[in-house]
Design an enzyme around this catalytic site. Structure first.
Site, short mmCIF file in Angstrom:
data_model
loop_
_atom_site.label_atom_id
_atom_site.label_comp_id
_atom_site.label_asym_id
_atom_site.label_seq_id
_atom_site.Cartn_x
_atom_site.Cartn_y
_atom_site.Cartn_z
N VAL A 116 -6.56 -6.85 -19.64
CA VAL A 116 -5.47 -6.55 -18.67
C VAL A 116 -4.37 -5.20 -19.55
O VAL A 116 -3.76 -5.27 -20.54
CB VAL A 116 -4.57 -7.53 -19.00
N GLU B 94 -11.81 -3.89 -20.47
CA GLU B 94 -11.83 -5.45 -19.88
C GLU B 94 -10.93 -6.66 -19.50
O GLU B 94 -10.34 -7.41 -20.15
CB GLU B 94 -13.40 -6.33 -20.69
N ASN C 136 1.54 2.96 -2.29
CA ASN C 136 0.84 4.37 -3.61
C ASN C 136 -0.47 4.46 -2.59
O ASN C 136 -1.43 6.12 -2.88
CB ASN C 136 -0.31 3.05 -4.73
N LEU D 74 -10.49 -7.68 -12.58
CA LEU D 74 -12.42 -7.69 -11.57
C LEU D 74 -13.01 -7.80 -13.20
O LEU D 74 -12.77 -7.62 -14.31
CB LEU D 74 -12.28 -6.01 -11.85
N GLY E 276 0.57 -1.43 0.09
CA GLY E 276 -0.14 -0.02 0.40
C GLY E 276 1.27 1.40 0.04
O GLY E 276 0.06 2.71 0.40
N HIS F 230 0.19 1.03 -13.39
CA HIS F 230 1.00 -0.31 -13.91
C HIS F 230 2.39 0.38 -14.19
O HIS F 230 2.47 1.16 -14.41
CB HIS F 230 0.78 -0.89 -14.87
#
Ligand code: GRF
Length: 212
Positions: free
Chosen positions: A144, A142, A15, A93, A13, A109
């Site tokens: 990656v 949707e 970030n 997700l 955590g 990312h």
């Protein structure tokens, strides 16, 4: 009225901490909810220390990943979140979750996307022999790490290619770029190009403005 930010986490955590330190209670932004798929995530302690409500959504407790995602979406919607931030959230997700928050989910990312999506991005980049890597903040779709790019910044690979040093340079940039993207979205400075749905436009002049 404040811009209500939620953060999904799986790990340490750092970030999340950057978001709490730089944005929580400032710029018209409140971090109102932090959720994790892992009860042992250290990020949950950081949220609790900042007085932010937390919850754990383990797939095993909800009869599978999709059901878990929907329960988490309901929990976030009940808290009237304006933005869902993935900050080291290490699961995909489901489609329905993404549809519940259109253009309202962002991810950070550690590569210059579309290069090196997916897990172990830093290792992938070093193995490939790149001289320059970087950080991307993007909207989540949707795929990656495939959604429209909001902000990117290049980071040089150290001369000795030391992975730990490269990683720490990348993390330092993540801790600037992710809060900056959230602040810009909260200020209403981020929009999609009418002709090209992949192109995210940013009105820099509005960066310091309060959202109306
Ligand atoms: C970051 O490198 C992020 O880019 C990746 O996972 C890491 C999370 O680190 N998706 P932390 O939990 O924020 O410290």
């Amino acid at each position: 009225m404040s811009f209500r930010v939620s953060v999904l986490v799986s790990g340490t955590g750092t970030n999340l901490q950057a978001i709490l330190d730089q944005l929580h209670g400032r710029h018209g932004i409140e971090v109102v909810a932090v959720a994790s798929n892992r009860p042992e995530a250290r990020a949950l302690d950081r949220a609790a220390t900042a007085g932010v409500e937390t919850a754990v959504f383990e797939a095993s407790a909800h009869g599978g990943r999709e059901e878990r995602d929907l329960a988490m979406a309901d929990w976030l919607a009940e808290r009237r979140v304006d933005l869902v931030v993935l900050a080291g959230y290490m699961e995909l997700l489901c489609t329905e979750f993404i549809a519940r928050f259109p253009s309202r989910i962002v991810n950070v990312h550690p590569s210059l996307l579309p290069a090196f999506p997916g897990i172990r991005a830093i290792e992938q980049a070093l193995d490939h022999g790149v001289k320059v890597g970087g950080v991307t903040v993007h909207f989540v779709d949707e795929g990656v790490d495939s959604g429209p790019i909001i902000l990117q910044r290049a980071v040089e690979v150290p001369a000795d290619r030391d992975p730990a040093e490269f990683e720490s340079r990348l993390h330092a940039v993540e801790h600037e770029l992710l809060p900056e993207a959230i602040r810009l979205i909260g200020a209403g400075a981020v929009s999609m190009d009418a002709r090209n749905p992949r192109l995210v436009r940013i009105e820099r002049g509005m960066a310091g403005a309060r959202r109306v």
